[in-house]
Scaffold this motif. Structure first.
Motif, PDB file in Angstrom:
ATOM      1  N   LEU A   1      -5.597  11.757  -3.782  1.00 37.46           N
ATOM      2  CA  LEU A   1      -5.189  10.770  -2.786  1.00 37.46           C
ATOM      3  C   LEU A   1      -6.347  10.327  -1.905  1.00 37.46           C
ATOM      4  CD1 LEU A   1      -1.771  12.313  -1.755  1.00 37.46           C
ATOM      5  CD2 LEU A   1      -2.119  10.166  -2.965  1.00 37.46           C
ATOM      6  N   LYS A   2      -7.336  11.196  -1.726  1.00 39.77           N
ATOM      7  CA  LYS A   2      -8.500  10.826  -0.904  1.00 39.77           C
ATOM      8  C   LYS A   2      -9.227   9.619  -1.464  1.00 39.77           C
ATOM      9  CE  LYS A   2     -10.233  12.799   2.247  1.00 39.77           C
ATOM     10  NZ  LYS A   2     -10.101  12.560   3.708  1.00 39.77           N
ATOM     11  N   GLY A   3      -9.008   9.344  -2.744  1.00 43.84           N
ATOM     12  CA  GLY A   3      -9.602   8.152  -3.337  1.00 43.84           C
ATOM     13  C   GLY A   3      -8.874   6.876  -2.969  1.00 43.84           C
ATOM     14  N   PHE A   4      -7.681   7.014  -2.370  1.00 41.90           N
ATOM     15  CA  PHE A   4      -6.875   5.845  -2.033  1.00 41.90           C
ATOM     16  C   PHE A   4      -6.757   5.606  -0.536  1.00 41.90           C
ATOM     17  CE2 PHE A   4      -5.633   6.931  -6.291  1.00 41.90           C
ATOM     18  CZ  PHE A   4      -5.433   5.695  -6.904  1.00 41.90           C
ATOM     19  N   CYS A   5      -6.876   6.652   0.271  1.00 37.07           N
ATOM     20  CA  CYS A   5      -6.828   6.459   1.720  1.00 37.07           C
ATOM     21  C   CYS A   5      -7.589   7.588   2.411  1.00 37.07           C
ATOM     22  CB  CYS A   5      -5.392   6.358   2.229  1.00 37.07           C
ATOM     23  SG  CYS A   5      -4.417   7.841   2.075  1.00 37.07           S
ATOM     24  N   ARG A   6      -8.035   7.288   3.630  1.00 37.18           N
ATOM     25  CA  ARG A   6      -8.900   8.220   4.361  1.00 37.18           C
ATOM     26  C   ARG A   6      -8.106   9.354   4.986  1.00 37.18           C
ATOM     27  NH1 ARG A   6     -10.498   8.459   9.646  1.00 37.18           N
ATOM     28  NH2 ARG A   6      -9.347   6.544  10.108  1.00 37.18           N
ATOM     29  N   GLU A   7      -6.920   9.043   5.499  1.00 36.44           N
ATOM     30  CA  GLU A   7      -6.147  10.041   6.241  1.00 36.44           C
ATOM     31  C   GLU A   7      -5.179  10.775   5.312  1.00 36.44           C
ATOM     32  OE1 GLU A   7      -5.375   9.163  10.654  1.00 36.44           O
ATOM     33  OE2 GLU A   7      -5.158   7.192   9.714  1.00 36.44           O
ATOM     34  N   VAL A   8      -5.615  11.917   4.822  1.00 34.34           N
ATOM     35  CA  VAL A   8      -4.800  12.768   3.948  1.00 34.34           C
ATOM     36  C   VAL A   8      -4.814  14.181   4.531  1.00 34.34           C
ATOM     37  CG1 VAL A   8      -4.425  13.624   1.605  1.00 34.34           C
ATOM     38  CG2 VAL A   8      -5.450  11.369   1.953  1.00 34.34           C
ATOM     39  N   TYR A   9      -3.659  14.814   4.562  1.00 33.49           N
ATOM     40  CA  TYR A   9      -3.537  16.150   5.147  1.00 33.49           C
ATOM     41  C   TYR A   9      -2.706  17.027   4.215  1.00 33.49           C
ATOM     42  CZ  TYR A   9      -4.582  13.267   9.251  1.00 33.49           C
ATOM     43  OH  TYR A   9      -5.143  12.362  10.119  1.00 33.49           O
TER      44      TYR A   9
ATOM     45  N   GLN B   1       1.059   7.065  -6.734  1.00 32.36           N
ATOM     46  CA  GLN B   1      -0.081   7.949  -7.002  1.00 32.36           C
ATOM     47  C   GLN B   1       0.281   9.411  -6.713  1.00 32.36           C
ATOM     48  OE1 GLN B   1      -2.905   7.207  -8.522  1.00 32.36           O
ATOM     49  NE2 GLN B   1      -2.175   5.096  -8.715  1.00 32.36           N
ATOM     50  N   MET B   2       1.023   9.623  -5.649  1.00 27.84           N
ATOM     51  CA  MET B   2       1.406  10.990  -5.303  1.00 27.84           C
ATOM     52  C   MET B   2       2.304  11.591  -6.381  1.00 27.84           C
ATOM     53  SD  MET B   2       2.659  12.355  -1.553  1.00 27.84           S
ATOM     54  CE  MET B   2       1.320  11.592  -0.657  1.00 27.84           C
ATOM     55  N   LYS B   3       3.205  10.787  -6.917  1.00 28.79           N
ATOM     56  CA  LYS B   3       4.040  11.240  -8.038  1.00 28.79           C
ATOM     57  C   LYS B   3       3.169  11.558  -9.253  1.00 28.79           C
ATOM     58  CE  LYS B   3       8.276   8.627  -6.984  1.00 28.79           C
ATOM     59  NZ  LYS B   3       9.118   7.486  -7.425  1.00 28.79           N
TER      60      LYS B   3
ATOM     61  N   GLN C   1       0.833  -1.216   0.000  1.00 26.42           N
ATOM     62  CA  GLN C   1       0.000   0.000   0.000  1.00 26.42           C
ATOM     63  C   GLN C   1       0.861   1.258   0.000  1.00 26.42           C
ATOM     64  OE1 GLN C   1      -0.049  -2.562   2.254  1.00 26.42           O
ATOM     65  NE2 GLN C   1      -2.051  -2.720   3.271  1.00 26.42           N
ATOM     66  N   VAL C   2       2.019   1.185   0.658  1.00 27.73           N
ATOM     67  CA  VAL C   2       2.913   2.341   0.727  1.00 27.73           C
ATOM     68  C   VAL C   2       3.458   2.671  -0.655  1.00 27.73           C
ATOM     69  CG1 VAL C   2       5.052   3.241   1.731  1.00 27.73           C
ATOM     70  CG2 VAL C   2       3.497   1.845   3.125  1.00 27.73           C
ATOM     71  N   SER C   3       3.836   1.638  -1.385  1.00 24.77           N
ATOM     72  CA  SER C   3       4.349   1.827  -2.751  1.00 24.77           C
ATOM     73  C   SER C   3       3.281   2.410  -3.669  1.00 24.77           C
ATOM     74  CB  SER C   3       4.840   0.484  -3.301  1.00 24.77           C
ATOM     75  OG  SER C   3       5.358   0.642  -4.596  1.00 24.77           O
ATOM     76  N   ILE C   4       2.053   1.918  -3.518  1.00 22.13           N
ATOM     77  CA  ILE C   4       0.940   2.424  -4.339  1.00 22.13           C
ATOM     78  C   ILE C   4       0.708   3.907  -4.063  1.00 22.13           C
ATOM     79  CG2 ILE C   4      -1.563   2.282  -4.702  1.00 22.13           C
ATOM     80  CD1 ILE C   4      -1.287  -0.764  -4.150  1.00 22.13           C
ATOM     81  N   LEU C   5       0.700   4.280  -2.790  1.00 24.17           N
ATOM     82  CA  LEU C   5       0.498   5.689  -2.432  1.00 24.17           C
ATOM     83  C   LEU C   5       1.601   6.573  -3.009  1.00 24.17           C
ATOM     84  CD1 LEU C   5      -0.711   6.074   1.261  1.00 24.17           C
ATOM     85  CD2 LEU C   5      -1.837   6.815  -0.820  1.00 24.17           C
TER      86      LEU C   5
END
Length: 287
Positions: free
Chosen positions: A267-275, A232-234, A225-229
């Motif tokens: 990113l909100k489409g991939f995880c709930r905790e985004v800041y 996506q951020m890139k 999941q870390v790699s996926i995030l």
């Protein structure tokens, strides 16, 4: 009642150098604070230590680092009065952002005032190193090079002004477990010196090019999941992307505010905790 701010940290670099005789790893890392913080309220009580917290996953006993900080000061300086510590959590738990360590550091600073111990920050940081490796940095805040187990702190200039997008997947990562997987014969070492040079010259581009975390490949292999995030951020357009600490939080650095909403919303489409927060990196943020 006293109030202390407890900001989150991110690792701009994290390198693992060798295994120490005490069983810990020798590290070299550059950490800086961001505009995401817990609020720590401290008030005297007749006896004992009471922890109250807004987050149900945070322990309210001796497992809590803020509790350990209060207990350490009581025992070391013969304090007989009690204290109630209220933690208003905003930093995600078990995220690689030093939330617990920052709470402990804020507790040390606050009780130093409440109990009129008059200890300088260097002494508080030394005490903090007995609680956890990141507590020393969190006592000082700002931006710093941390060496040893993380307890030796050398202040650095704040990074150039920019935004930071933080994304924490819905998993918890054990720092000890990640370090158990470290293979010192096969590890990619970031250039700490390049990052130091970038900070001293205020070179945003060089800062982005110099981010690196020797633990990142280990965590990404164990937790895809870390790699996926990170990918996506890139993809959404961050200027630099890195995992903080041992993970699992991934952060992206962004120069222009106009790009922040696209990355945040994507990113909100991939995880709930985004800041989406500002990079702070200076000590005044503790006030």
């Amino acid at each position: 009642m006293l109030y202390e701010k407890a900001p989150a940290k991110i690792n701009l670099t994290l390198d693992v150098l060798h295994k120490r005789s005490d069983g810990f790893h020798e590290v070299e890392m550059i950490m800086t604070t961001v505009d995401l913080a817990d609020r720590v309220w401290i008030r005297p009580s007749h006896r004992g230590i009471t922890i109250r917290t807004s987050e149900r996953f945070v322990p309210n006993d001796r497992k809590n680092l803020a509790y350990q900080a209060a207990e350490l000061l009581q025992k070391r300086f013969g304090v007989t009065s009690g204290v109630e510590i209220i933690l208003e959590k905003s930093i995600p738990v078990a995220a690689g952002l030093a939330g617990g360590s920052s709470d402990a550091a804020a507790t040390l600073r606050g009780l130093n005032r409440l109990w009129n111990l008059q200890l300088p920050d260097e002494d508080l940081a030394s005490l903090g190193s007995e609680i956890g490796s990141d507590v020393s940095f969190c006592v000082h805040g700002g931006t710093a090079l941390a060496t040893g187990r993380g307890e030796k702190i050398e202040s650095l200039p704040a990074p150039p002004n920019c935004w930071v997008i933080l994304a924490k997947p819905a998993i918890s990562v054990s720092t000890a477990d990640i370090y158990r997987h470290v293979d010192l014969s096969n590890i990619a070492h970031p250039s700490t010196q390049n990052m130091i040079d970038a900070l001293h010259t205020g070179d945003y581009q060089k800062m982005c090019q110099s981010v690196g975390n020797a633990l990142e490949p280990i965590t990404m292999k164990l937790y895809p999941q870390v790699s996926i995030l990170k990918e996506q951020m890139k993809k959404f357009g961050a200027d630099a992307v890195l995992m903080s600490g041992s993970g699992p939080t991934v952060f992206g650095i962004v120069k222009h505010e106009s790009r922040v909403p696209r990355i945040y919303n994507g990113l909100k489409g991939f995880c709930r905790e985004v800041y989406a927060v500002r990079m702070i990196g200076s000590r005044h943020f503790l006030a």
